[in-house]
Design an enzyme around this catalytic site. Structure first.
Site, short mmCIF file in Angstrom:
data_model
loop_
_atom_site.label_atom_id
_atom_site.label_comp_id
_atom_site.label_asym_id
_atom_site.label_seq_id
_atom_site.Cartn_x
_atom_site.Cartn_y
_atom_site.Cartn_z
N GLU A 128 -27.92 85.87 -96.37
CA GLU A 128 -27.03 84.88 -96.63
C GLU A 128 -26.98 84.09 -95.29
O GLU A 128 -26.84 82.72 -95.30
CB GLU A 128 -25.81 85.25 -97.26
CG GLU A 128 -26.17 85.76 -98.61
CD GLU A 128 -25.96 87.16 -98.74
OE1 GLU A 128 -26.08 87.84 -99.88
OE2 GLU A 128 -26.31 87.91 -97.67
N HIS A 173 -22.23 87.39 -64.69
CA HIS A 173 -22.64 86.76 -65.90
C HIS A 173 -21.79 85.55 -66.40
O HIS A 173 -22.05 84.47 -66.74
CB HIS A 173 -22.20 87.71 -67.18
CG HIS A 173 -22.26 87.23 -68.52
ND1 HIS A 173 -23.41 87.03 -69.21
CD2 HIS A 173 -21.09 86.96 -69.19
CE1 HIS A 173 -23.09 86.45 -70.51
NE2 HIS A 173 -21.83 86.43 -70.55
N HIS A 200 -16.88 90.88 -106.46
CA HIS A 200 -17.77 89.68 -106.62
C HIS A 200 -16.83 88.53 -107.06
O HIS A 200 -17.42 87.42 -107.08
CB HIS A 200 -18.85 89.69 -107.57
CG HIS A 200 -19.87 90.65 -107.03
ND1 HIS A 200 -19.61 91.87 -106.59
CD2 HIS A 200 -21.06 90.40 -107.02
CE1 HIS A 200 -20.87 92.44 -106.16
NE2 HIS A 200 -21.98 91.52 -106.59
N HIS A 214 -21.04 80.24 -66.73
CA HIS A 214 -21.92 81.52 -66.77
C HIS A 214 -23.10 81.02 -65.86
O HIS A 214 -24.17 80.64 -66.36
CB HIS A 214 -22.27 81.89 -68.16
CG HIS A 214 -21.21 82.11 -68.91
ND1 HIS A 214 -20.38 81.27 -69.46
CD2 HIS A 214 -20.82 83.50 -69.51
CE1 HIS A 214 -19.38 81.77 -70.35
NE2 HIS A 214 -19.57 83.03 -70.15
#
Length: 657
Positions: free
Chosen positions: A406, A259, A468, A28
């Protein structure tokens, strides 16, 4: 340093980037060429690093969050004079056995502060580094800890969801020594950014409590002024650098084509002419080397001054012990005494509580521990009695309220550890491990011993239901290389798991912990049996007819099943298997002695995946093959057939074959 010299210093980065990518025919070049001016001003005028002492504790940190532009970092390290980054490394960019990997990899070369490449991870890890800097500063003072964390991030980094968590946390914590350079080049792989995003990034950062500026990323004086302003502000800073991707390439700059692909020989030649770079590939004039080496010399002077302050500082011994890990020495005796108490008292508690009890010992013995939770402190039980919160008003604490972030928590913990001097752990529900997975994987890839406390580890959490209730999570985490997954059966195994995790230097740990109370099943804690991964908890009375193997909350089921089988004259051994990964590291003779030759039954309230190699052909598995349900725990275990009766029946069926 004149602007003309900085222009040539920047062009040296561009030349090395395009030549290395061309030689590899892979990579790149666009970002390194576009951000070369920003990086040159930063390293030439501001950043304090010393290539001769790459782990110097009070160095500034530089994180290339846009890790695909790795040649920017490698070029700078070569030009500064890092001993392990000679021109041969640059010539062999992206080749096997060389340090110049496609994306920067921690541990492969000096000065790479963290592995980057998965977009958003770098900026989020840097937030942890910046927070660690403030925490260490509160402990040891300005003379020993006072440095900046600089980040180059691209459009992709800021699109990733984790960036929101990290940006919010950095603003809330007031991390004024964090400076992020946004490579605002308006290009992604698919094309112009306006095909996929319309976000006003400056407004987003402003809303999170950051200091923001926008500059021409090719104007050295504007870059320098922005850095000065950022360093003078007590908020984290975003500098939006308007750049041209692939700067200097006459036909490809400003396009997505530059890129992630080599320019091609003809375009490389045209770019040399455009930049006024009249030197062959991989050749740098001595004068440009001298300018870059002068920047390194400034860092060496700063390092020498710091070493002088360190030598006369009363806190030097404590800082060094936290950094080299010798502050863990008191843990062994403290943990031995604690485990003896457990064997005597035989508490019946959930392993999330056992974990907290063990952490009381760990945190009392090891001053560098830092805990936290993603808004589940009271459920994960990650805060111990003497811990105090870390906040913008007081960084001296050792417990971090990460909020419902999280993924950001996991990345920040990586950064906290990588900074040095602190050993982080953080908690959430095991079902949400997938929210953290990208950062857990980087912990494992980098070999850094972050500890993940994952509670509510099965259908045993009961009424909260299948959203859960982890079913596949433990299995999916066990397949990750270099990650120890612990599922302790009682308070003794939980303590042993924590002892292993804290003493680890190159492997992260994940604790899968129960919500429901579990009896103490160990009668002897003189040896850390969890360190063996699996062990015979109770041997059969005579030659084995069957081996019952279980983890965590199902070990008590295995013991009850063994009792039931004994009543029918069937001799069953019970094996506790708290950590598959550690068992795999034992020698063949030990593994054979544990597994035996009798038929085997595995019991775990999860899917069978991963058990197969231990169970063998003549075997059965008692566990889950579907998602769970919302109901009280006893009903769930009975409904899904994870019971002592079902285990005994499975064992008997094997003996009939």
């Amino acid at each position: 340093m004149t602007k003309a010299n900085e222009k040539m210093m920047a062009n040296a980065i561009r030349a090395l980037a395009m030549d290395a990518v061309q030689a590899a025919n892979s990579g790149h070049p666009g970002m390194p060429m576009g951000m070369a001016d920003v990086a040159t001003v930063l390293f030439n005028r501001f950043i304090n690093i010393d290539p001769a002492a790459p782990k110097w504790a009070d160095r500034d940190r530089f994180v290339l969050s846009a890790g695909h532009g790795s040649m920017l970092l490698y070029a700078i390290h070569h030009l500064l004079g890092y001993g392990d980054m000679d021109m041969d490394q640059i010539r062999n960019f992206r080749q096997f056995g060389y340090r110049t990997a496609g994306h920067p990899e921690y541990g492969h070369a000096d000065g790479i502060e963290t592995t980057t490449g998965p977009l958003g991870q770098g900026i989020s890890t840097a937030v942890g580094m910046a927070l660690a800097e403030r925490m260490q500063n509160a402990r040891f003072g300005d003379d020993l800890v006072d440095h900046y964390t600089y980040v180059i991030a691209g459009d992709g980094c800021l699109m990733e969801g984790i960036s929101h968590e990290a940006i919010d946390m950095a603003g809330h914590m007031g991390l004024g020594k964090l400076v992020v350079f946004w490579d605002d080049n308006s290009i992604t792989i698919d094309g112009a950014t306006d095909i996929s995003t319309s976000t006003d990034q400056a407004a987003r950062f402003d809303a999170a409590g950051w200091h923001t500026q926008a500059i021409d990323g090719h104007n050295p004086e504007a870059i320098a002024a922005a850095i000065k302003a950022a360093r003078a502000d007590n908020r984290p800073s975003l500098i939006a650098c308007k750049t041209i991707i692939g700067f200097g390439s006459p036909n490809k700059q400003g396009t997505s084509g530059v890129h992630g692909a080599a320019l091609g020989p003809d375009e490389v030649a045209l770019t040399r002419k455009e930049l006024g770079w009249d030197y062959p590939a991989f050749e740098i004039p001595d004068g440009i080397y001298a300018d870059w080496h002068a920047a390194a010399a400034r860092g060496a002077q700063a390092r020498a001054a710091w070493e002088g302050r360190l030598s006369g500082n009363a806190k030097a011994k404590a800082l060094n012990a936290a950094i080299d890990g010798s502050d863990r020495a008191p843990l062994a005796a403290a943990m031995a005494a604690y485990k003896a108490e457990l064997v005597a008292d035989k508490p019946k508690v959930a392993t999330r509580k056992s974990s907290q009890m063990a952490l009381e010992i760990v945190n009392g013995a090891v001053g560098s521990m830092v805990g936290g939770s993603a808004d589940l402190t009271g459920s994960n039980l990650t805060r111990t009695s003497a811990m105090t919160p870390v906040s913008k008003a007081d960084y001296s604490g050792n417990y971090i309220y990460y909020g419902v972030r999280e993924h950001g928590m996991a990345a920040a913990m990586n950064g906290i550890y990588l900074h040095g001097g602190l050993r982080p752990y953080g908690g959430t529900f095991l079902a949400f491990a997938d929210y953290c997975r990208g950062s857990i994987r980087l912990s494992a890839l980098m070999g850094i011993p972050v500890t993940y406390v994952m509670t509510h580890d099965s259908i045993g959490l009961g009424e909260d239901g299948p959203t859960h209730q982890p079913v596949e999570h433990v299995a999916s985490l066990r397949v990750m290389p270099n990650l120890m997954v612990f599922r302790p059966a009682d308070a003794v195994e939980a303590a042993e798991a924590w002892e292993i995790a804290v003493n680890s230097d190159a492997t992260p740990s994940l604790m899968a912990l129960s919500r429901q109370g579990l009896p103490t099943v160990r009668d002897d804690a003189s040896e850390n049996m969890t360190a063996k991964g699996m062990y015979v908890l109770r041997e059969a009375d005579g030659e084995r007819d069957v081996t019952l193997m279980a983890t965590g909350s199902e070990v008590e089921i295995a013991l009850a099943a063994a009792d039931a089988l004994a009543a029918d004259g069937i001799k069953a051994a019970v094996v506790s298997a708290p950590c598959f990964e550690l068992f795999d590291q034992q020698d063949a003779a030990y593994r054979a002695s544990v597994l035996g030759t009798a038929p085997r039954v595995g019991i775990e309230a999860g899917v069978v995946t991963g058990w197969e190699k231990y169970l063998g052909d003549n075997s059965a598995f008692i566990g889950m093959s579907s998602f769970g349900a919302s109901a009280p725990i006893k009903e769930l275990y009975e409904h899904f057939g994870i019971t002592a009766d079902a285990t005994a029946a499975a064992a008997k069926s094997l003996l009939k074959t």
